[in-house]
Design a protein around this motif. Structure first.
Motif, PDB file in Angstrom:
ATOM      1  N   GLN A 102     -59.058  21.057  -1.972  1.00 58.36           N
ATOM      2  CA  GLN A 102     -59.289  22.110  -2.964  1.00 58.36           C
ATOM      3  C   GLN A 102     -59.229  21.604  -4.395  1.00 58.36           C
ATOM      4  OE1 GLN A 102     -56.651  25.455  -2.857  1.00 58.36           O
ATOM      5  NE2 GLN A 102     -57.975  26.686  -4.148  1.00 58.36           N
ATOM      6  N   TYR A 104     -60.188  22.860  -8.597  1.00 59.75           N
ATOM      7  CA  TYR A 104     -60.344  24.060  -9.422  1.00 59.75           C
ATOM      8  C   TYR A 104     -61.391  23.801 -10.495  1.00 59.75           C
ATOM      9  CZ  TYR A 104     -56.050  25.869  -7.368  1.00 59.75           C
ATOM     10  OH  TYR A 104     -55.105  26.321  -6.483  1.00 59.75           O
ATOM     11  N   LYS A 135     -63.632  22.213  -1.416  1.00 64.19           N
ATOM     12  CA  LYS A 135     -63.687  23.620  -1.786  1.00 64.19           C
ATOM     13  C   LYS A 135     -63.327  23.716  -3.257  1.00 64.19           C
ATOM     14  CE  LYS A 135     -60.548  27.243  -1.073  1.00 64.19           C
ATOM     15  NZ  LYS A 135     -59.622  27.932  -0.182  1.00 64.19           N
ATOM     16  N   THR A 137     -62.317  26.297  -6.250  1.00 64.11           N
ATOM     17  CA  THR A 137     -61.923  27.640  -6.656  1.00 64.11           C
ATOM     18  C   THR A 137     -62.323  27.802  -8.118  1.00 64.11           C
ATOM     19  OG1 THR A 137     -60.105  27.634  -5.088  1.00 64.11           O
ATOM     20  CG2 THR A 137     -59.970  29.211  -6.911  1.00 64.11           C
ATOM     21  N   TYR A 163     -60.976  35.039  -8.857  1.00 66.09           N
ATOM     22  CA  TYR A 163     -61.337  33.761  -8.258  1.00 66.09           C
ATOM     23  C   TYR A 163     -62.549  33.923  -7.352  1.00 66.09           C
ATOM     24  CZ  TYR A 163     -57.184  31.081  -9.606  1.00 66.09           C
ATOM     25  OH  TYR A 163     -56.237  30.394 -10.300  1.00 66.09           O
ATOM     26  N   GLU A 165     -65.206  31.152  -4.894  1.00 69.55           N
ATOM     27  CA  GLU A 165     -65.150  29.791  -4.378  1.00 69.55           C
ATOM     28  C   GLU A 165     -66.477  29.371  -3.784  1.00 69.55           C
ATOM     29  OE1 GLU A 165     -62.025  30.220  -1.459  1.00 69.55           O
ATOM     30  OE2 GLU A 165     -63.487  30.509   0.138  1.00 69.55           O
TER      31      GLU A 165
END
Ligand code: CUA
Length: 325
Positions: A102, A104, A135, A137, A163, A165
């Motif tokens: 993940q 951001y 992924k 976000t 948020y 994604e």
């Protein structure tokens, strides 16, 4: 893809690029075929049935059931093929695998900011490993933006206050475009960047090269102290706020008896406005952090909270920890 040496299609650099393109070309081919049939028939009928003298009358047409069935059934079948095929590709595109790493992203007039769990921060640049599900976000600090990776055939809006994604798995090392595809003001067209896909080993080497201030979770841990979150959210659960240990994925009961599963979006909302979904048994003591904390710091705090849920976030370490000197 190139035609006569002119690049007309972006590289296919993700696992689902081929699927998206196949669907696209299918729809394009069907549309082109029928557009051609209609255009040719217009011209042919225009000539074949043109009015040759003033008092000519058209023949009376009674209709034809077989013909009407034919032009209803065939388009229905074709449209359902497009729908079924499209739905399956879309489903794949919108479902990040659990083991995805993940990152951001924050959209801001006019730049893209990226944060890695290991602590690296980039602006209009993004480094990722090939062969690994990623992924992202996404949030926005001001207006609507949209994060677009043409070579990966995926994009998603960055929406202020929430948020979203997207995910992809890059297949081919190289450098590809990042665009903003939502008109967001004067320099929208300049809100671009590069994503660099590295071989896993090269990515590990790149990770070693930066990230001052520790990992994202470590930065979050410092914020957790400096904002005094730790004075109420005691691990023992004896504080004024709920314990955050192993909270990810937990189902909490709220004041009104409804329940919520704790995820990124819930954490984000609760940090900014704790009263929105207050957990049953706790008083509304927590101050609001709306406007006081940047999207980047929010991401750091959330990573810190996740680090307190080791079981629920087994995917958290982005890669086998490389040896530190
Ligand atoms: Cu950001 Cu367009």
């Amino acid at each position: 893809m190139r035609i006569f040496g002119i690049p007309i299609f972006p590289d296919q650099a993700s696992t689902f690029a081929k699927d998206v393109d196949a669907l696209y070309f299918f729809i394009f081919a069907v549309s082109a075929f029928f557009a051609l049939v209609v255009a040719v028939l217009i011209i042919y009928f225009g000539i074949r049935y043109h009015k040759s003298h003033d008092r000519q009358l058209g023949a009376r047409i009674e209709g034809s059931l077989p013909l009407e069935l034919l032009w209803s059934v065939i388009p229905t079948v074709i449209a359902m093929v497009m729908f079924g095929w499209g739905a399956s590709v879309y489903y794949h595109l919108r479902r990040p695998p659990d083991e995805a790493m993940q990152l951001y992203a924050v959209g801001k007039q006019w730049m893209w900011k990226f944060q890695h769990p290991e602590g690296q921060r980039e602006i209009n640049e993004l480094h990722i490993p090939a062969g690994r599900a990623i992924k992202i976000t996404i949030s926005s600090e001001d207006v609507l933006h949209s994060l677009y990776f043409p070579a990966f055939r995926t994009k998603m809006d960055a929406i202020p206050g929430r948020y979203t994604e997207l995910w992809f798995e890059a297949t081919t090392p190289g450098t590809y475009h990042i665009f903003c595809t939502e008109y967001c003001g004067t320099n929208h067209s300049g809100m671009i960047g590069n994503v660099t896909v590295l071989e896993p080993a090269a990515y590990q080497a790149w990770l070693q090269g930066g990230g001052e201030g520790g990992t994202l979770a470590q930065r979050g841990a410092r914020l957790f102290e400096s904002l005094a979150c730790n004075s109420c959210h005691l691990e023992s659960g004896q504080g004024h706020g709920p314990s955050l240990k192993d909270i990810i994925g937990k189902t909490e009961t709220l004041q009104d008896g409804s329940t919520v599963v704790v995820d990124d979006a819930y954490l984000r909302e609760s940090i900014l406005n704790s009263q929105a979904k207050l957990v049953r048994g706790f008083k509304p003591l927590m101050p609001t952090f709306q406007g006081l904390i940047s999207e980047e710091n929010l991401a750091a705090l959330i990573e810190h909270v996740k680090s307190m849920s080791p079981k629920a976030t087994t995917a958290a370490p982005a890669a086998p920890p490389a040896e530190k000197k």
